[in-house]
Design a protein around this motif. Sequence first.
Motif, PDB file in Angstrom:
ATOM      1  N   MET A   1       0.781  -1.175  -0.597  1.00 38.01           N
ATOM      2  CA  MET A   1      -0.105   0.198  -0.365  1.00 38.01           C
ATOM      3  C   MET A   1       0.919   1.484  -0.664  1.00 38.01           C
ATOM      4  SD  MET A   1      -3.472   0.842   2.167  1.00 38.01           S
ATOM      5  CE  MET A   1      -2.297  -0.773   3.879  1.00 38.01           C
ATOM      6  N   PHE A  10       3.811  10.141   0.082  1.00 40.26           N
ATOM      7  CA  PHE A  10       2.988   9.384   0.939  1.00 40.26           C
ATOM      8  C   PHE A  10       1.297  10.580   1.652  1.00 40.26           C
ATOM      9  CE2 PHE A  10       2.365   8.305   5.687  1.00 40.26           C
ATOM     10  CZ  PHE A  10       1.264   8.191   5.437  1.00 40.26           C
ATOM     11  N   GLU A  13      -0.250  11.984  -0.413  1.00 39.65           N
ATOM     12  CA  GLU A  13      -1.030  11.107  -0.780  1.00 39.65           C
ATOM     13  C   GLU A  13      -2.292  11.669   0.073  1.00 39.65           C
ATOM     14  OE1 GLU A  13      -3.317   8.963  -2.644  1.00 39.65           O
ATOM     15  OE2 GLU A  13      -2.042   9.551  -4.141  1.00 39.65           O
ATOM     16  N   VAL A  14      -1.743  11.677   1.469  1.00 40.73           N
ATOM     17  CA  VAL A  14      -2.475  12.690   3.337  1.00 40.73           C
ATOM     18  C   VAL A  14      -3.362  13.575   2.480  1.00 40.73           C
ATOM     19  CG1 VAL A  14      -2.507  13.033   4.814  1.00 40.73           C
ATOM     20  CG2 VAL A  14      -0.914  10.938   4.477  1.00 40.73           C
ATOM     21  N   GLN A  17      -5.694  12.901   0.098  1.00 40.27           N
ATOM     22  CA  GLN A  17      -7.199  12.543   1.306  1.00 40.27           C
ATOM     23  C   GLN A  17      -7.621  13.020   2.604  1.00 40.27           C
ATOM     24  OE1 GLN A  17      -6.270   8.283   0.946  1.00 40.27           O
ATOM     25  NE2 GLN A  17      -6.076   8.368  -0.852  1.00 40.27           N
ATOM     26  N   LEU A  20     -11.206  12.685   3.568  1.00 38.58           N
ATOM     27  CA  LEU A  20     -11.417  11.060   3.938  1.00 38.58           C
ATOM     28  C   LEU A  20     -11.000  11.047   4.991  1.00 38.58           C
ATOM     29  CD1 LEU A  20     -10.861   8.775   0.651  1.00 38.58           C
ATOM     30  CD2 LEU A  20     -13.152   9.804   1.327  1.00 38.58           C
ATOM     31  N   ILE A  21     -10.000  11.824   5.074  1.00 40.45           N
ATOM     32  CA  ILE A  21      -9.022  11.381   7.168  1.00 40.45           C
ATOM     33  C   ILE A  21      -9.791  12.492   7.894  1.00 40.45           C
ATOM     34  CG2 ILE A  21      -6.957  11.243   7.841  1.00 40.45           C
ATOM     35  CD1 ILE A  21      -5.288  11.184   5.338  1.00 40.45           C
ATOM     36  N   ILE A  23     -12.742  12.829   8.018  1.00 44.08           N
ATOM     37  CA  ILE A  23     -13.650  12.273   8.643  1.00 44.08           C
ATOM     38  C   ILE A  23     -13.735  10.600   8.931  1.00 44.08           C
ATOM     39  CG2 ILE A  23     -16.133  10.842   7.015  1.00 44.08           C
ATOM     40  CD1 ILE A  23     -15.628  12.624   4.897  1.00 44.08           C
ATOM     41  N   SER A  24     -12.996   9.924   8.730  1.00 46.83           N
ATOM     42  CA  SER A  24     -12.919   9.031   9.280  1.00 46.83           C
ATOM     43  C   SER A  24     -11.833   9.298  10.873  1.00 46.83           C
ATOM     44  CB  SER A  24     -11.304   7.757   8.821  1.00 46.83           C
ATOM     45  OG  SER A  24     -11.814   8.108   7.660  1.00 46.83           O
ATOM     46  N   TYR A  27     -14.688   8.585  14.194  1.00 55.55           N
ATOM     47  CA  TYR A  27     -14.977   6.832  13.648  1.00 55.55           C
ATOM     48  C   TYR A  27     -13.927   5.978  14.419  1.00 55.55           C
ATOM     49  CZ  TYR A  27     -18.431   7.894  10.326  1.00 55.55           C
ATOM     50  OH  TYR A  27     -19.747   8.833   9.930  1.00 55.55           O
ATOM     51  N   PHE A  28     -12.680   6.529  13.763  1.00 54.81           N
ATOM     52  CA  PHE A  28     -11.504   5.543  14.946  1.00 54.81           C
ATOM     53  C   PHE A  28     -11.573   5.878  16.388  1.00 54.81           C
ATOM     54  CE2 PHE A  28      -7.687   5.801  16.675  1.00 54.81           C
ATOM     55  CZ  PHE A  28      -6.887   5.063  16.108  1.00 54.81           C
ATOM     56  N   TYR A  30     -14.235   6.924  17.539  1.00 60.87           N
ATOM     57  CA  TYR A  30     -15.235   6.179  18.461  1.00 60.87           C
ATOM     58  C   TYR A  30     -15.082   5.010  18.625  1.00 60.87           C
ATOM     59  CZ  TYR A  30     -19.907   3.851  18.349  1.00 60.87           C
ATOM     60  OH  TYR A  30     -21.032   3.248  19.048  1.00 60.87           O
ATOM     61  N   PHE A  31     -14.848   3.767  18.235  1.00 58.95           N
ATOM     62  CA  PHE A  31     -14.861   2.893  18.233  1.00 58.95           C
ATOM     63  C   PHE A  31     -13.408   2.595  19.134  1.00 58.95           C
ATOM     64  CE2 PHE A  31     -16.297   1.861  13.569  1.00 58.95           C
ATOM     65  CZ  PHE A  31     -17.783   1.156  13.628  1.00 58.95           C
ATOM     66  N   LEU A  32     -12.193   3.314  19.209  1.00 58.91           N
ATOM     67  CA  LEU A  32     -10.752   3.088  20.411  1.00 58.91           C
ATOM     68  C   LEU A  32     -12.083   3.447  22.150  1.00 58.91           C
ATOM     69  CD1 LEU A  32      -7.567   3.266  20.262  1.00 58.91           C
ATOM     70  CD2 LEU A  32      -8.640   5.963  20.631  1.00 58.91           C
ATOM     71  N   ILE A  33     -12.499   4.313  21.632  1.00 55.44           N
ATOM     72  CA  ILE A  33     -13.081   4.327  23.238  1.00 55.44           C
ATOM     73  C   ILE A  33     -14.602   3.211  23.366  1.00 55.44           C
ATOM     74  CG2 ILE A  33     -15.198   5.618  24.311  1.00 55.44           C
ATOM     75  CD1 ILE A  33     -13.663   7.890  23.120  1.00 55.44           C
TER      76      ILE A  33
ATOM     77  N   PHE B  94     -19.061   6.392   6.834  1.00 56.54           N
ATOM     78  CA  PHE B  94     -18.204   5.951   6.675  1.00 56.54           C
ATOM     79  C   PHE B  94     -18.199   4.514   6.072  1.00 56.54           C
ATOM     80  CE2 PHE B  94     -14.996   3.290  10.356  1.00 56.54           C
ATOM     81  CZ  PHE B  94     -14.574   3.805   9.969  1.00 56.54           C
ATOM     82  N   VAL B  97     -16.730   5.683   2.606  1.00 52.27           N
ATOM     83  CA  VAL B  97     -15.248   6.264   3.434  1.00 52.27           C
ATOM     84  C   VAL B  97     -14.470   4.820   2.476  1.00 52.27           C
ATOM     85  CG1 VAL B  97     -13.613   6.204   4.737  1.00 52.27           C
ATOM     86  CG2 VAL B  97     -15.210   8.563   4.893  1.00 52.27           C
ATOM     87  N   PHE B 103      -8.246   5.269  -0.708  1.00 49.44           N
ATOM     88  CA  PHE B 103      -8.029   6.030   0.770  1.00 49.44           C
ATOM     89  C   PHE B 103      -6.704   4.828   1.477  1.00 49.44           C
ATOM     90  CE2 PHE B 103      -9.793   6.142   4.687  1.00 49.44           C
ATOM     91  CZ  PHE B 103      -8.636   7.150   5.222  1.00 49.44           C
ATOM     92  N   ILE B 104      -5.943   6.222   2.297  1.00 53.08           N
ATOM     93  CA  ILE B 104      -5.095   5.049   2.361  1.00 53.08           C
ATOM     94  C   ILE B 104      -4.930   4.224   3.757  1.00 53.08           C
ATOM     95  CG2 ILE B 104      -2.790   5.947   0.806  1.00 53.08           C
ATOM     96  CD1 ILE B 104      -3.059   7.997   3.093  1.00 53.08           C
ATOM     97  N   PHE B 112      -9.619  -2.453  12.182  1.00 52.36           N
ATOM     98  CA  PHE B 112      -9.620  -2.462  13.446  1.00 52.36           C
ATOM     99  C   PHE B 112     -10.662  -2.071  13.427  1.00 52.36           C
ATOM    100  CE2 PHE B 112     -10.141   1.835  15.883  1.00 52.36           C
ATOM    101  CZ  PHE B 112      -8.999   1.755  17.273  1.00 52.36           C
TER     102      PHE B 112
END
Lengths: 313, 294
Positions: A1, A10, A13-14, A17, A20-21, A23-24, A27-28, A30-33, B94, B97, B103-104, B112
């Motif tokens: 990747m 890289f 790309e960041v 994107q 997208l990052i 927005i994510s 969620y990251f 949320y799942f972490l907690i 989500f 996305v 998407f990297i 995850f």
Amino acid sequence: MFNKSAKGNFLDEVRKQKALILISVPYFVYFLIFSYLPLWGLTMAFQNYKPQLSFFEQEWIGFTHFRNLFTDPDFYRVMRNTLGMSIINLVLSFVTAIAFALFLNELTGPFFKFKRVVQTISYMPHFLSWIIVCGLVSNALSMDGGIINELLLATGLVKNKIHFLGEASYFWWIVGFTNVWKSMGWNSIIYLAAITSIDPALYEAAAIDGYGRFGRMWHITLPGIKSTIIILLILNAGWILNAGFEVQYILGSNGLVLDVSETIDIFVLKRGFGRSGGFAFGTAAGMFKTVVSVIVLTLCNKIADWVGEEKLI
Amino acid sequence: MRKSFGDKIIDGIIVFFMAIIVIIMVYPLWNTLITSFNEARDSMKGSLYLWPRKWTLFNYQSVFKTDKIFKAFIVSVARTLITTIVGVFISGLFAYVLSRKEFIFRKFLTTFMIMTMYINAGLIPQYFLYRNLGLINNFWVYVLPGLVGAFNVVVIRTYINSLPASLVESAKIDGASELKIYFNIIFPLCMPVLATVALWVAVGSWNSWFDSFIFAPKQELSTLQYEMMKILSSSMQSGVKQPDYLAESHTSRSTVTPNSLRAAMTMVATVPILVVYPFLQKYFVTVNIGSVKE
């Protein structure tokens, strides 16, 4: 990747994107907690946990809770119940859903409308809550005007009413058939879908070879959905420790059949919250369940993958 | 193929058994329905099988006039609406996305998320987390933990993947932002899968009682299902106290019994599901298979 050549790529790309990052991120978090942070609480299983102390003041006691768990006769009782009910549920729900799908599939031509109605009705209980379903079951099995007892008396099959929910030897089967009632229709969807992908020419060939209706069901339809059955069976076997909680908790709440009704989940609940200082022990019991479940699930998923590939070759 | 005489007999047998299955599926609810419309004292005499003997709406009046039950009903409606509307919308975002191949962090985030389907810290660590977050006896404990479900995201993503990729690409060339693409292009196209996921989320939230029992036991946050649970377990278990409104209602002119009240509550809890479900039924099969293939 990630492109080997340059870090710059890289970062480019960041930058590209970024949306997208961004927005994510929530969620990251949320799942972490909600899913990963509670794992920290598993440390309790190795502590002589006292709620009033901070994490650094807790006394670490190694595997004491687990040793207590494995020497607790109640633990073996609830494991027996969990496995027993799981196996009954698994077998009953598979056999009934497959049989239901096979026979439903036989309703063709003028019966098409009827088939639709049966299907629609059979999915319905899946959407009812366990409270409602258990209420219906306890009404039906009641000593006091329950329809099952009334029918048994009226047909003369029994002379005295049966106290179904007070009899230990019936309990696992009541749970099993309650599950069948709730999910048979829903579980049959996947088999009905698998049946539609069977080549119709096979049926005609079988008819020419002189196979009757049941012969075709047995030799064409059933083998046609065999791989679906096997894969679902393996995948479902992975949930063996999830024998359920709600049915057993509610239908067993009269206290007469606790010996056979309590599953590992109820054990965790009762020990964890029911006794003062039970948090740590309950956590250990819950952790045992999770660890075994993850192992069994991974194993089953691997086997299912392997079987699935085998099929393709 | 013309059907032979033997075939017709087999058809008859199958139809007969299917009819029995339908009766077994429907009758318990039918019996509850007629009990809910029958006078409570009369129902206690038993032998109520096919039709109400003494029609009454009193059981339903009790449901909506008993303050605690009515409030529980409102809480149930509120939690279901909020969880469903917000949950489906943000799960879809989500999923969108994660459907973007370039998407990297796609692989990392997918793994995850999927891991959360298998790892489970168990009830007690969960309880401690909610306590630390201030969610115990808080309305949001009904909403937050189930807001984004990994399984639902996977199902929606599978659906999005089946849409032509050129849709997103051409929108990008036109300079549309990610959110705009989701709102204007993906979201409307995903209606079938979103409707199904909405049904799952709504039914799950509407039917849940365990979270009230463990995380929000205070009366103001009770739900319809949890009130039914209390009545059911008080009538099954001798040692458990009945909810106080049952005792109060006996003093009034007409009477209501635990059984009749529960019958009316069961219908109130069931009818919304029965109303929405035929509209969504056509989507079950596609989505079901999609999720298994995943």
